[in-house]
Design a protein around this motif. Structure first.
Motif, short mmCIF file in Angstrom:
data_model
loop_
_atom_site.label_atom_id
_atom_site.label_comp_id
_atom_site.label_asym_id
_atom_site.label_seq_id
_atom_site.Cartn_x
_atom_site.Cartn_y
_atom_site.Cartn_z
N HIS A 173 -10.62 -3.70 4.86
CA HIS A 173 -10.96 -2.31 5.18
C HIS A 173 -10.79 -2.03 6.67
N ILE B 262 0.86 -1.19 0.00
CA ILE B 262 0.00 0.00 0.00
C ILE B 262 0.89 1.23 0.00
N TYR C 165 -10.20 6.26 0.70
CA TYR C 165 -10.47 6.39 2.13
C TYR C 165 -11.04 7.75 2.50
N PHE D 74 -0.47 -6.73 9.18
CA PHE D 74 0.47 -5.76 8.63
C PHE D 74 1.86 -6.15 9.10
N LYS E 187 3.09 0.43 3.46
CA LYS E 187 2.50 -0.60 4.32
C LYS E 187 2.40 -1.86 3.48
N TYR F 211 -7.77 2.17 -2.98
CA TYR F 211 -8.59 2.18 -1.77
C TYR F 211 -8.90 3.63 -1.45
N ILE G 25 -7.11 -1.97 7.73
CA ILE G 25 -6.44 -0.74 7.30
C ILE G 25 -6.85 0.41 8.21
N ASN H 35 5.36 -1.56 8.25
CA ASN H 35 4.70 -0.29 8.60
C ASN H 35 5.73 0.82 8.60
#
Length: 182
Positions: A31, A7, A97, A122, A17, A95, A34, A125
Motif C-alpha cells: 500500500h 496494476i 484507493y 516498481f 504499473k 486495490y 503504491i 511505470n
C-alpha cells in the motif's frame, strides 16, 4: 519468494504499473509503495480485496481495523503478509484507493520467482495515474445549483419563503435594545 504484480486502471487506458514485492512483506508495505509511487496521500482509507477470476470480492485487507467484532472476513494490512494470500500466478486483487467513490486498481499476479527483496520495486511505470479522490464532481454539481433547482423536490413548500427576498430584509437590528427587553 518474489511476487510480481501488474496494476491496471479502467479509468486510464495507458496506465500500467508492475511491481515486485517479497512475499514476507505486508500489504501495508505494498500500500505505502503504491501510494508513494503515485504521489497519493497514504493516510486516506484504502483496502485490498482478494477476488475470484471474475473480480468478485472475497476477503478484505483494510488499512485500519474498523470492525466491531474482529471479523474473519477482514484483515488489517499491517498484520497481513503478502504470502498469506498471494502464492500463485493468476491470482487477482482489487486495490480500492478512493474509498468513498469505490474507485480501484485491478491487480494480478503475473509471475512468482525465487529470491528476496528488501522493499517493493516498481519496474514498469507507464501512463498517468488517475486522481486519487474525485471530489470535484460533487462540488461542481453543488456550485452550479440554485434554489430553483431544488424547489420541485420540496413540493412547492418553499414558496412561502423565497430566498431571493432575504436581501430585502431590514438588517438594522439594534441588539442592545433587544437585550434590554430581556
Amino acid at each position: 519468494m518474489i511476487i510480481y504484480l501488474r496494476i491496471l486502471s479502467h479509468e486510464a487506458e495507458d496506465f500500467v504499473k508492475e511491481v515486485a514485492i517479497d512475499d514476507t512483506l505486508t500489504f501495508a508495505d505494498l500500500h505505502n509503495c503504491i501510494q508513494e509511487t503515485l504521489a497519493y496521500d497514504a493516510t486516506q482509507m484504502a483496502s485490498f480485496f482478494t477476488t475470484d477470476s471474475d473480480w468478485n470480492k472475497e476477503m478484505e485487507i483494510t488499512l485500519f481495523d474498523m470492525s466491531d467484532s474482529g471479523s474473519d472476513a477482514i484483515k488489517v494490512m499491517q498484520e497481513t503478509l503478502i504470502s498469506d494470500f498471494l502464492y500463485e500466478e493468476g491470482q487477482r486483487l482489487l486495490y480500492v484507493y478512493d474509498f468513498f467513490s469505490e474507485r480501484a486498481f485491478f491487480m494480478e499476479v503475473i509471475q512468482i520467482a525465487n529470491g528476496n527483496l528488501e522493499k517493493p520495486n516498481f519496474y514498469r511505470n507507464e501512463g498517468k495515474a488517475p486522481e486519487q479522490i474525485m471530489i470535484g464532481d460533487i462540488t461542481d454539481d453543488i456550485k452550479g445549483s440554485s434554489y430553483h433547482d431544488f424547489e420541485d423536490e420540496f413540493d412547492g413548500s418553499l414558496d412561502s419563503m423565497k430566498f431571493d427576498e432575504l436581501d430585502n430584509l431590514d438588517n438594522d437590528i439594534n441588539f442592545d435594545e433587544l437585550a434590554d427587553q430581556y
